[in-house]
Design a protein around this motif. Structure first.
Motif, PDB file in Angstrom:
ATOM      1  N   GLY B 425      15.557  22.781  18.031  1.00 48.08           N
ATOM      2  CA  GLY B 425      16.301  22.768  19.296  1.00 48.08           C
ATOM      3  C   GLY B 425      15.464  22.201  20.428  1.00 48.08           C
ATOM      4  O   GLY B 425      15.980  21.634  21.390  1.00 48.08           O
ATOM      5  N   ALA B 426      14.147  22.336  20.302  1.00 47.29           N
ATOM      6  CA  ALA B 426      13.256  21.816  21.344  1.00 47.29           C
ATOM      7  C   ALA B 426      13.367  20.295  21.422  1.00 47.29           C
ATOM      8  O   ALA B 426      13.321  19.714  22.507  1.00 47.29           O
ATOM      9  N   GLY B 427      13.529  19.663  20.267  1.00 49.38           N
ATOM     10  CA  GLY B 427      13.683  18.207  20.257  1.00 49.38           C
ATOM     11  C   GLY B 427      14.975  17.770  20.913  1.00 49.38           C
ATOM     12  O   GLY B 427      15.034  16.728  21.573  1.00 49.38           O
ATOM     13  N   VAL B 428      16.011  18.590  20.743  1.00 43.41           N
ATOM     14  CA  VAL B 428      17.323  18.229  21.293  1.00 43.41           C
ATOM     15  C   VAL B 428      17.313  18.184  22.818  1.00 43.41           C
ATOM     16  O   VAL B 428      17.852  17.259  23.429  1.00 43.41           O
ATOM     17  N   ILE B 429      16.655  19.193  23.417  1.00 43.40           N
ATOM     18  CA  ILE B 429      16.754  19.283  24.885  1.00 43.40           C
ATOM     19  C   ILE B 429      15.945  18.219  25.615  1.00 43.40           C
ATOM     20  O   ILE B 429      15.994  18.121  26.844  1.00 43.40           O
ATOM     21  N   PHE B 430      15.244  17.374  24.878  1.00 39.56           N
ATOM     22  CA  PHE B 430      14.597  16.207  25.487  1.00 39.56           C
ATOM     23  C   PHE B 430      15.616  15.365  26.266  1.00 39.56           C
ATOM     24  O   PHE B 430      15.256  14.593  27.141  1.00 39.56           O
ATOM     25  N   ILE B 531      30.654  14.845  34.611  1.00 42.57           N
ATOM     26  CA  ILE B 531      30.409  14.373  33.246  1.00 42.57           C
ATOM     27  C   ILE B 531      28.950  14.615  32.854  1.00 42.57           C
ATOM     28  O   ILE B 531      28.658  15.073  31.748  1.00 42.57           O
ATOM     29  N   LEU B 532      28.040  14.338  33.788  1.00 40.04           N
ATOM     30  CA  LEU B 532      26.620  14.529  33.485  1.00 40.04           C
ATOM     31  C   LEU B 532      26.333  16.004  33.199  1.00 40.04           C
ATOM     32  O   LEU B 532      25.579  16.354  32.290  1.00 40.04           O
ATOM     33  N   LYS B 533      26.954  16.863  33.979  1.00 37.27           N
ATOM     34  CA  LYS B 533      26.721  18.299  33.788  1.00 37.27           C
ATOM     35  C   LYS B 533      27.269  18.758  32.437  1.00 37.27           C
ATOM     36  O   LYS B 533      26.643  19.559  31.743  1.00 37.27           O
ATOM     37  N   ALA B 534      28.425  18.235  32.079  1.00 36.05           N
ATOM     38  CA  ALA B 534      29.021  18.606  30.793  1.00 36.05           C
ATOM     39  C   ALA B 534      28.112  18.160  29.642  1.00 36.05           C
ATOM     40  O   ALA B 534      27.955  18.867  28.640  1.00 36.05           O
ATOM     41  N   ARG B 535      27.494  16.984  29.801  1.00 28.38           N
ATOM     42  CA  ARG B 535      26.592  16.505  28.749  1.00 28.38           C
ATOM     43  C   ARG B 535      25.365  17.418  28.640  1.00 28.38           C
ATOM     44  O   ARG B 535      24.915  17.738  27.537  1.00 28.38           O
ATOM     45  N   ALA B 536      24.841  17.835  29.799  1.00 27.62           N
ATOM     46  CA  ALA B 536      23.659  18.707  29.787  1.00 27.62           C
ATOM     47  C   ALA B 536      23.993  20.027  29.092  1.00 27.62           C
ATOM     48  O   ALA B 536      23.220  20.520  28.261  1.00 27.62           O
ATOM     49  N   GLU B 537      25.170  20.561  29.416  1.00 30.42           N
ATOM     50  CA  GLU B 537      25.571  21.815  28.774  1.00 30.42           C
ATOM     51  C   GLU B 537      25.678  21.653  27.263  1.00 30.42           C
ATOM     52  O   GLU B 537      25.295  22.534  26.503  1.00 30.42           O
ATOM     53  N   ALA B 538      26.207  20.506  26.843  1.00 27.74           N
ATOM     54  CA  ALA B 538      26.347  20.242  25.411  1.00 27.74           C
ATOM     55  C   ALA B 538      24.982  20.233  24.729  1.00 27.74           C
ATOM     56  O   ALA B 538      24.811  20.768  23.627  1.00 27.74           O
ATOM     57  N   ILE B 539      23.996  19.645  25.422  1.00 26.88           N
ATOM     58  CA  ILE B 539      22.639  19.583  24.867  1.00 26.88           C
ATOM     59  C   ILE B 539      22.084  20.987  24.671  1.00 26.88           C
ATOM     60  O   ILE B 539      21.530  21.326  23.621  1.00 26.88           O
TER      61      ILE B 539
END
Lengths: 496, 591, 167
Positions: B425-430, B531-539
């Motif tokens: 999961g650490a790699g994902v939040i990059f 949209i940017l916020k939704a992407r961050a939440e998805a990450i």
């Protein structure tokens, strides 16, 4: 090269307020200015008047900005005075860019101290200690005289600290324009002084709220300031008796074009165009017929015979489809094609548009192209409708005063010289004989002696004919350079 | 009272003083068309030059029409947003704009995704009167490694100029010329490649026309996939999976990891891997470097350089090379995940599948345009062969998938291939701002303290605030962390370091708003920052759902060290996974 | 990895020119707001503003060079091309226009065989238009260097040029 009208210009009907000292004093000697009550007004303001009294006096005088729109000067000062800030600025707009206008230059060259004095007064009334003069770099003499004037004023303690023994300090710096007409617009001017591209920004905020580096800034032009000391010396009531109900005082015009006496004239507001053109200007040169007078430069319009008796003031000129502008007044005679005149102004606007907003950047270009086609005989009646619609939209949607007024030369000529447009479009004729593409060179058979001079001078070989025979100009080849007409000694070649 | 009452299209509304007509109308559900205006809410980015004049409206008592985007409301104002005068003006202005715009929509990179095209449709423009004799302003097309500039299509909205100067403080772009000839570009109309451009791609992300687009590499990818002598490996950056779905009509924030993998496999990639694997590897290297410097510092070493700065973002790397070359020894020397992946793929993995370096093609799918440039940097090539052959954007991948007649909506979920497809999961939040440093903290904390982290979510490091500061307790040692997204914000932190006033031990910097999720290669947000916020939440959702959430626990990473690299910062690591930086400042030399 | 220089962006400028520009910038306290004043002084000294000079100005004032270029190309007074030994300027203000400045301009173009904004191959003459010089009484007006010619006709063009032939 200050041309104040010369000996021929009639002084009849003229009143000198802004030009009061021009040509009378040595502008490089502050003592001569002082001898004519110079800096008296500043002294009076600093020692006897409160800032709000000065503003009231200017408001009561009815002085309106002489640079274009005619905004009440006192009101402007008042807004700048009310906005609190640690630093405020007084700016003099000397970026006279209107082609055919040179009154600001003449004032700066002939009476620079009047402007300095007015700026100091303005500074005191609004709480500013710094003045900036934004002047065209193309005015070297005016710049030189301003520099001398500022230096002398400092020496005499009329600029700097503790003016007239008070706590008030005020000093002035010169900033140079660099050749952009749009910088006459105050927000563009301020950006230019900040070292940026001279692009205007949307108002509000007005410079009086947020101007030079975000500080309250008062911007007036040279002629406006030149009126200030005398108003404060002689009083608002003296000034507001001159002029019309809503336009007080005088206006300086740069009279030029097809007129006998060219030069600067200063007349009370309310003087008619006829008085200026015929009584002061001496009428049309070479006894040609008057056709139009253009006021307001690229922002103004062409007025005709029917407007000659209109009293000149801010509002009447706008109503007639033109404007005061900075005071250019160009007289045209029957040899001037009005479509070409409109095209000339549009060419200027296209070159001077800053490019920030689309109607001015692109719309004016399209107006110019359409006018160009009409002068080439390629126009259609439908195009005249398009010209009008495009003009209206450009006026309606442009960001700053440049685009909001740039279609005026088109609209005013469409209104006043519609027949001339139609002649270009339908008959493919230029009545004034100015549009080369619409002209044809003919040989008048009875005058031609067959000397062959014309054929020899023709650069493209369009003229044929045997010696001692009547010659013929082939219109397909002819480039309308006019060389043949000039060469012919027998008046056998005419252009129609 | 700071409330103002006004009437718009016969509807009454009360709004805050200082509200523009455009915003007041929006509250009433009236959407006035805008073109140059752009408001990135929450990011403090607003572009309102008032230049296009499409958003004009009629205001009673005003002589001319008012630009609604930049005209504040006043008490008792009466606005008409669709009078015939307004409609005629808008259409005529649009005709002006289009009369100076090429009509090659069919082949334009922006076709179908172009604000100008949409506006032409909306305003009912069917012909441009006088087009046949209308002169057009023309310029040379500029092809850089990442970005193509075709100024013939520039409409002077100034959005790119604003992003480049105000947000990024890069200053590569400025308006030049005047009037009809005016456009936006680098000094002397030089090519971007010769300017100080960092290829962050934010100019492309906001351009409403085809004037600024990415350098398209999809044809190169098709060629590689068609070549039977090549093995083609693909890696996908974390932010791609959180945005790709938008190109297929899915809600912003939809995670399409499995569907993306299956699409890539169907496109014919031989191995579908994950850049997240390399992100874990980055944490191992960068985290070790951080701890190394930190330990020395805490041990009293005055020479050690702190704060350490992250180095994953290629635009950021270019930025300090151009503007802060004297500080080039401060950032971590760790290569970016894209380049670590390429280096490992062309050595460790190529060996595993017995393929020669030249026969292995590495393609990366990136939310970023600077990655294209990064892949071409000389130091990431071996004998001229790049570690990453082609980098394509999320948008380009969407085009490829559509071109192959695949619908992401109905594709099954599939898993990445092993071994370079496994990630924590650490790699994902990059993929989002603050993610790299959070990932680093998760690992560094445990390695430093030898204790297990109780709570993995570091909320104090998350969010969209431009510059964020947090202190993380490393078992008694407070570690000060700074985060900036946007190079203008980064510049502030760098100036502090330069002045010796920085309070931080470690700083994460991302060039784009929101981090990679807001990258220049992502599906266009069309000014909608939700949209940017939704992407961050998805990450963060993807991270939370991962069985492994710490890089040093990724078994395939451990195996890689065991089999190949030895340990973090080993000589081999140094050679393959680290890099050096160069002084690229503009130099005045005496001739 | 071995350290190598990748500073590929280099601007070459003569030492004395560099010193001069630095001097000018310093006289304005290196303030970005003084950009236009600095450009005026710089152009006054060098005659024009080539790219490398703009680069130095940008660096000295800490302004992006793109912005400097944006300013230089905005104002018609600034030029990136050297002017001729005898710069010819034709006033195209309204008064001059009405009195036939365009024909005079065309004649200069023809005789010199250059367009507006260009310089003759021998570097002797350059041709420019300018807006109202405030000598409307003398329209149409032509300037060669600082010298003013009034009431110029197309026929008079040759005579004006002849004055500078031997210089």
């Amino acid at each position: 090269m200050t041309n104040l009208g010369g000996s021929k210009m009639s002084q009849h009907k003229q009143i000198r307020i802004a030009l009061n000292n021009c040509g009378v004093i040595d502008p490089e000697n502050i003592k001569e200015y002082i001898a004519r009550d110079g800096y008296l007004a500043l002294g009076k303001c600093l020692t006897e008047m409160k800032p709000e009294d000065i503003i009231r006096e200017i408001k009561d005088s009815g002085l309106r900005g002489r640079g274009g729109g005619g905004f009440p000067a006192g009101l402007k000062w008042e807004i700048a005075a009310k906005n609190q800030a640690d630093q405020k600025y007084v700016v003099c707009n000397a970026d006279e860019g209107d082609p055919g206008a040179f009154m600001d230059r003449s004032i700066l060259e002939g009476d620079p101290h009047a402007v300095l004095e007015a700026m100091a007064i303005c500074g005191y009334s609004m709480g500013a200690t710094k003045g900036l003069i934004y002047i065209r770099a193309e005015y070297p003499l005016a710049i030189e005289r301003l520099k001398i004037a500022i230096e002398q004023a400092r020496e005499f303690g009329l600029l700097g600290k503790n003016l007239f023994g008070t706590d008030f300090e005020f000093d002035i710096e010169i900033r140079y324009g660099a050749g952009a007409f749009v910088c006459g617009e105050e927000t563009a001017l301020i950006h230019s002084m900040e070292g940026l591209r001279g692009e205007p920004t949307i108002k509000p905020p007005y410079p009086a709220e947020s101007g030079y580096f975000g500080k309250p800034t008062n911007v007036n032009n040279v002629e406006t300031y030149a009126n200030v000391p005398i108003i404060l010396r002689k009083g608002a009531n003296w000034f507001n008796k001159i002029g019309t109900e809503k336009s007080k005082g005088t206006k300086v015009f740069a009279l030029a074009g097809k007129i006998k006496n060219v030069g600067l004239v200063e007349v009370p507001m309310g003087t008619t165009l006829r008085e200026v053109i015929y009584e002061i200007g001496g009428g049309i040169e070479n006894d040609k017929k008057f056709k139009a007078v253009q006021t307001g430069g690229p922002s103004g319009g062409c007025l005709t015979e029917k407007h000659l008796d209109t009293p000149i003031d801010f509002d009447n000129l706008v109503q007639a489809g033109s404007m005061m502008g900075s005071g250019g007044m160009i007289v045209m005679d029957e040899d001037n094609c009005m479509v070409s005149v409109a095209k000339f102004y549009l060419e200027f606007t296209v070159e001077e548009s800053c490019g920030k907003c689309s109607p001015c950047r692109i719309g004016n270009k399209r107006l110019y192209e359409l006018l160009d086609r009409i002068t080439q005989g390629k126009g259609e009646m439908e195009d005249l409708k398009r010209l009008r619609n495009m003009s209206n939209v450009i006026k309606d949607t442009s960001l700053c005063g440049l685009g909001q007024t740039s279609p005026n030369p088109v609209l005013s000529t469409l209104d006043n010289f519609y027949d001339e447009y139609v002649a270009h479009v339908v008959d493919k004729k230029c009545i004034a004989g100015q549009c080369k593409d619409l002209m044809t060179y003919f040989v008048i058979e009875e005058n031609c002696v067959g000397c062959t001079a014309c054929a020899r001078v023709c650069p493209v070989g369009a003229i044929t004919g045997e010696k001692k025979e009547v010659h013929y100009i082939n219109p397909e080849i002819c480039i309308k350079c006019g060389a043949c007409e000039e060469r012919c000694k027998f008046d056998a070649i005419i252009v129609k | 009272m700071n409330k103002i009452k006004l009437t718009i299209d016969n509807k009454q509304i009360e709004v805050e003083k200082g509200t523009t007509i455009y915003k007041a109308a929006k509250e009433l559900g009236i959407y006035i068309p805008v073109l140059c205006y752009m408001n990135l809410e929450g990011l403090n980015i607003e572009n309102k030059p008032g230049g296009c004049r499409i958003c004009v409206v009629e205001v009673e008592g005003r002589n001319n029409l008012a630009p609604s985007c930049s005209t504040d409301v006043w008490e008792g104002m009466v606005v008409n947003t669709h009078s015939m005068r307004v409609i005629n003006a808008r259409r005529t202005v649009m005709e002006f704009i289009l009369s100076d715009h090429p009509k090659d929509c069919l082949t334009c990179a922006k076709s179908g995704n172009c604000d100008l095209q949409d506006m032409a449709v909306k305003l009912g423009v069917r012909e441009i009167p006088g087009q046949e004799y209308a002169e057009m302003s023309t310029y040379k097309i500029d092809f850089s490694p990442s970005i193509i500039r075709d100024l013939d299509k520039c409409i002077m909205c100034r959005r790119c100029e604003m992003m480049c100067n105000d947000f990024q403080t890069v200053g590569a772009l400025s308006a030049f010329n005047r009037g009809f000839e005016a456009a936006v570009g680098p000094a002397f109309e030089m090519e971007l490649e010769d300017s100080t451009c960092t290829y962050c791609g934010q100019c492309v992300a906001v351009c409403p026309t085809g004037a600024l687009t990415e350098k398209d590499h999809t044809r190169d990818v098709i060629n590689a996939l068609s070549d039977p002598t090549k093995k083609v490996v693909v890696q996908t950056a974390p932010a791609v999976r959180a945005a790709l779905g938008e190109e297929f009509g899915m809600e912003p924030g939809t995670l399409v990891t499995g569907k993306m993998v299956s699409a890539l496999r169907r496109l014919g990639f031989d191995y579908v891997f994950d850049t997240d694997f390399a992100a874990d590897l980055t944490i191992m290297e960068e985290g070790t470097e951080l701890l190394d410097r930190l330990t020395k510092y805490l041990g009293g070493d005055k020479e050690v350089k702190l704060p350490i700065l992250t180095s994953c973002c290629p635009a950021w790397v270019s930025f300090f090379e151009h503007y802060f070359p004297e500080m080039k020894d401060i950032p971590s020397t760790a290569r970016s995940p894209q380049q670590m992946f390429g280096a490992i793929a062309k050595t460790y993995f190529a060996d595993k599948i017995s393929t020669k370096r030249e026969d292995l093609v590495v393609v990366s799918i990136m939310p970023c345009l600077a990655k294209k440039y990064e892949a071409q940097r000389d130091e990431f090539k071996v004998d001229g062969n790049p570690d990453v052959d082609f980098s394509i954007s999320t948008r380009e991948l969407a085009h490829l998938i559509k071109e192959a007649n695949l619908d992401l909506n109905i594709l099954p979920d599939e898993d990445f291939d092993k071994p370079l497809g496994e990630s924590s999961g650490a790699g994902v939040i990059f993929g989002t701002t603050g993610g790299v440093i959070e990932a680093a903290v998760r690992t560094a904390y445990e390695l430093h303290t030898g204790k297990k982290l109780e709570k993995l979510d570091f909320e104090q490091l998350r969010g969209f605030e431009a510059i964020r500061k947090a202190t993380v307790d490393f078992d008694g040692t407070p570690i000060n962390i700074g985060i900036a997204h946007g190079l203008g914000h980064a510049r502030k932190l760098l100036d502090e370091i330069k002045a010796g006033k920085s309070e931080f031990h470690a700083i994460e910097i991302m060039a784009c708003p929101g981090g990679c999720i807001g990258g220049g290669g992502q599906p266009l947000h069309h000014s909608d920052t939700s949209i940017l916020k939704a992407r961050a939440e998805a990450i963060y959702r993807e991270d939370a759902g991962k069985p492994i959430r710490k890089s040093h626990e990724n078994p395939y990473i451990l195996k890689l060290y065991e089999e190949f690299l030895g340990k973090p910062m080993s000589e081999k690591s140094h050679h393959l996974l680290h890099t050096a930086y160069f002084d690229k400042s503009r130099k005045i030399e005496i001739s | 990895m071995e350290e190598k220089s990748m500073s590929d962006i280099k601007v070459k400028v003569k030492e004395k020119d560099l010193i001069k520009i630095q001097e000018i910038c310093k006289s304005f306290d290196n303030k970005p707001g003084e950009l236009i004043n600095v450009l005026h002084k710089t152009q006054e000294h060098f005659g024009y503003l080539p790219a490398e000079i703009q680069e130095v100005v940008a660096q000295e004032l800490d302004v992006a060079v793109a912005k400097v270029y944006g300013v230089v190309t905005f104002y018609s007074f600034f030029t990136m091309l050297p002017k001729g030994k005898f710069p010819i300027s034709i006033c195209t203000g309204t008064a001059c226009y009405v009195r036939g400045a365009d024909n005079v301009l065309q004649e200069f173009k023809r005789q010199l065989n250059i367009e507006v904004g260009e310089t003759t191959d021998d570097g002797k003459y350059s041709l420019n238009c300018l807006r109202c010089v405030g000598a409307c009484g003398l329209a149409p007006v032509v300037l060669v260097g600082d010298k003013t010619y009034g009431r110029v006709s197309p026929e008079g063009v040759k005579e004006i040029l002849e004055e500078y032939q031997e210089k």
